[in-house]
Design a protein around this motif. Structure first.
Motif, short mmCIF file in Angstrom:
data_model
loop_
_atom_site.label_atom_id
_atom_site.label_comp_id
_atom_site.label_asym_id
_atom_site.label_seq_id
_atom_site.Cartn_x
_atom_site.Cartn_y
_atom_site.Cartn_z
N ASN A 1 6.11 7.77 9.00
CA ASN A 1 5.30 6.67 8.48
C ASN A 1 5.61 5.33 9.15
N PHE A 2 4.90 4.31 8.72
CA PHE A 2 4.99 2.99 9.35
C PHE A 2 6.27 2.25 8.99
N ARG B 1 -5.08 -1.51 2.02
CA ARG B 1 -3.94 -2.26 1.47
C ARG B 1 -2.61 -1.83 2.11
N ALA B 2 -2.68 -1.06 3.18
CA ALA B 2 -1.52 -0.65 3.99
C ALA B 2 -0.65 0.39 3.32
N THR B 3 -1.13 1.04 2.27
CA THR B 3 -0.41 2.16 1.68
C THR B 3 -0.85 3.45 2.36
N GLY B 4 -0.07 4.51 2.16
CA GLY B 4 -0.34 5.76 2.83
C GLY B 4 -1.30 6.66 2.08
N LYS C 1 3.68 5.00 -0.66
CA LYS C 1 4.07 3.61 -0.45
C LYS C 1 3.74 3.10 0.94
N ALA C 2 4.01 3.90 1.96
CA ALA C 2 3.83 3.45 3.35
C ALA C 2 2.77 4.29 4.05
#
Length: 363
Positions: free
Chosen positions: A92-93, A44-47, A70-71
Motif C-alpha cells: 500500500n501507499f 479520500r485516499a483510503t484503500g 486505511k491506506a
C-alpha cells in the motif's frame, strides 16, 4: 475497421465494462475461479478492495464484496499462496505489506512495514506449485529497497537489496521472480526510475546482472517463473520495451536484447506473458491501447565472440494485433491462469474491463 491491417490474426475483444468509483492500480484473477480482485484508492485516499465475479447470465460482472481500508492499495499478488488458500498479498501507499484471507478479510493475516514509503510493486512465487522453493513475496519501494519475504516468517524480510551507503536511492518501480526451477535457485528482477534493471540471485545474495535501458522502467517480467531462465521483458516510459534472452549470459556483454518501439506515442505500462504460451505477450499502452505481440526466436540462439566465448542472440517481437479500449493509460493487466485468452484490466478512466484474446492457437 482495423487501421493496422492485422485482423487476419488473433482478435482482441472487449467483453464487459464495469465503471468503478476508485482509481484502479491493480487487477488480479482469483486462481481457479471466475472471480477477480480490483485494488485501488477512493478519492479520500483510503484503500479499496473489490471482488467481482463474471455474471454471464446478465452479460456483465457482479460486485460481490467491497472493503475500505486505511491506506490506498498499490499492488497485489496471489503468487505466494496455495491454490487452496488463495491468500492475496498487497502493498500500500504507506509502505505496508499485508496478506489477506478473502473469506475473512476484516483483519490481515500479515501486516508489516515493508518500506518507508509507497510499495510500488509486489510479486509472489512458490505458492501454487510444489517443489519450487519456499512461498515468498518480493516488494519494491519508493525508498529504493527490494525486500524478499517468506510468508511463514512474517516479522522480517529474508533478503534485502538496498542502495549502498552514500549512493542516491532510486525509486524501484517494478519487481518480479524468476529462475525458480528447483528448491535452491531463484532470482529477482528489479526496475528503477533511472532505467536501471538489476537481477538479484537469492541463492548467493548477489547482483547477478545489471543493465540500463536509458529510460524509467515501468515493469519487468520473466516469461515464466518456474523454469530455468529463458527470457524477460522490460517496459519503459517512452514508447518502447526490451526483451532480453536470458539463456546465455556473456561475462562482459551480459544478456543479449532487442528493443521494440511500439506504434503509439505513450508510456508502456507493462508487458504480460500469456500463461499458456510464453511467446505471446499483451503490451499495455499509456494511451489506452492494448498490443498483442509474439516473440520469434532466432535461427541460432547462441554464438561465439571473437575470443570463442558464448553469447546469446535475441529474437524479434512481432505485433499481432492492437485495440484501443480507453482514453487513459491501461494501469494493470492479468491473464486468467485457467482460461486461455481471458483477462481483466484496469485503467485510469475508472473502468475495469474483461477482455478476451481469441484465435491464439493460430499463432
Amino acid at each position: 475497421m482495423d487501421p493496422m491491417g492485422l485482423s487476419a490474426g488473433p482478435n482482441i475483444l472487449e467483453l464487459y465494462q464495469k465503471p468503478v468509483n476508485i482509481t484502479t492500480y491493480d487487477t488480479k484473477w482469483i486462481p481457479t475461479s471466475a472471480r477477480f480482485v480490483v485494488l485501488g484508492s477512493y478519492a479520500r485516499a483510503t484503500g479499496c478492495l473489490q471482488i467481482y465475479s463474471l455474471d454471464t447470465e446478465n452479460e456483465g460482472v457482479k460486485l460481490n464484496k467491497e472493503l475500505e481500508k486505511k491506506a490506498a492499495f498499490k499492488c497485489g499478488t496471489f503468487g505466494a499462496s496455495s491454490l487452496r488458500e488463495r491468500h492475496l498479498a498487497t502493498g500500500n501507499f504507506e509502505g505496508y505489506l499485508q496478506l489477506w484471507d478473502l473469506q475473512r478479510p476484516e483483519k490481515p493475516l500479515m501486516d508489516v512495514k515493508a518500506h518507508t514509503s509507497i510499495v510500488n510493486a509486489i510479486d509472489g512465487a512458490g505458492g501454487q506449485r510444489s517443489g519450487y522453493g519456499p512461498p515468498e513475496l518480493v516488494t519494491g519501494g519508493r525508498d529504493g529497497c527490494v525486500r524478499v519475504w517468506d510468508v511463514r516468517q512474517k516479522d522480517a524480510p529474508v533478503a534485502i537489496f538496498e542502495p549502498a551507503e552514500g549512493v542516491k536511492a532510486r525509486d524501484c518501480w517494478s519487481v518480479a521472480f524468476g529462475n525458480s526451477f528447483n528448491d535452491e535457485e531463484r532470482c529477482v528482477l528489479a526496475g528503477y526510475d533511472n532505467g536501471d534493471v538489476k537481477m538479484f540471485d537469492l541463492r548467493t545474495g548477489t547482483v547477478r546482472a545489471e543493465h540500463n535501458v536509458r529510460n524509467g522502467v515501468c515493469s519487468v517480467e520473466f516469461d515464466r517463473k518456474e523454469i530455468a531462465m529463458n527470457k524477460f521483458v522490460v517496459t519503459c516510459l517512452e514508447s518502447a520495451f526490451t526483451v532480453f534472452d536470458a539463456r546465455t549470459q556473456h561475462p562482459a556483454k551480459g544478456f543479449s536484447s532487442v528493443t521494440e518501439k511500439v506504434p503509439v506515442s505513450a508510456t508502456v505500462w507493462g508487458a504480460k506473458h500469456l500463461p499458456q504460451n510464453r511467446e505471446v505477450s499483451m503490451v499495455l499502452g499509456g494511451d489506452g491501447t492494448l498490443m498483442l505481440y509474439k516473440y520469434q526466436y532466432p535461427d541460432q540462439r547462441v554464438v561465439k565472440d571473437k575470443d570463442g566465448v558464448k553469447m546469446g542472440v535475441a529474437g524479434t517481437m512481432n505485433l499481432v494485433n492492437s485495440k484501443n479500449v480507453s482514453t487513459q493509460p491501461i494501469s494493470s493487466w492479468d491473464w486468467s491462469p485457467d482460461k486461455e485468452g481471458l483477462a481483466v484490466c484496469g485503467s485510469f478512466d475508472q473502468t475495469v474491463r474483461v477482455v478476451c484474446a481469441t484465435r491464439l492457437n493460430t499463432l
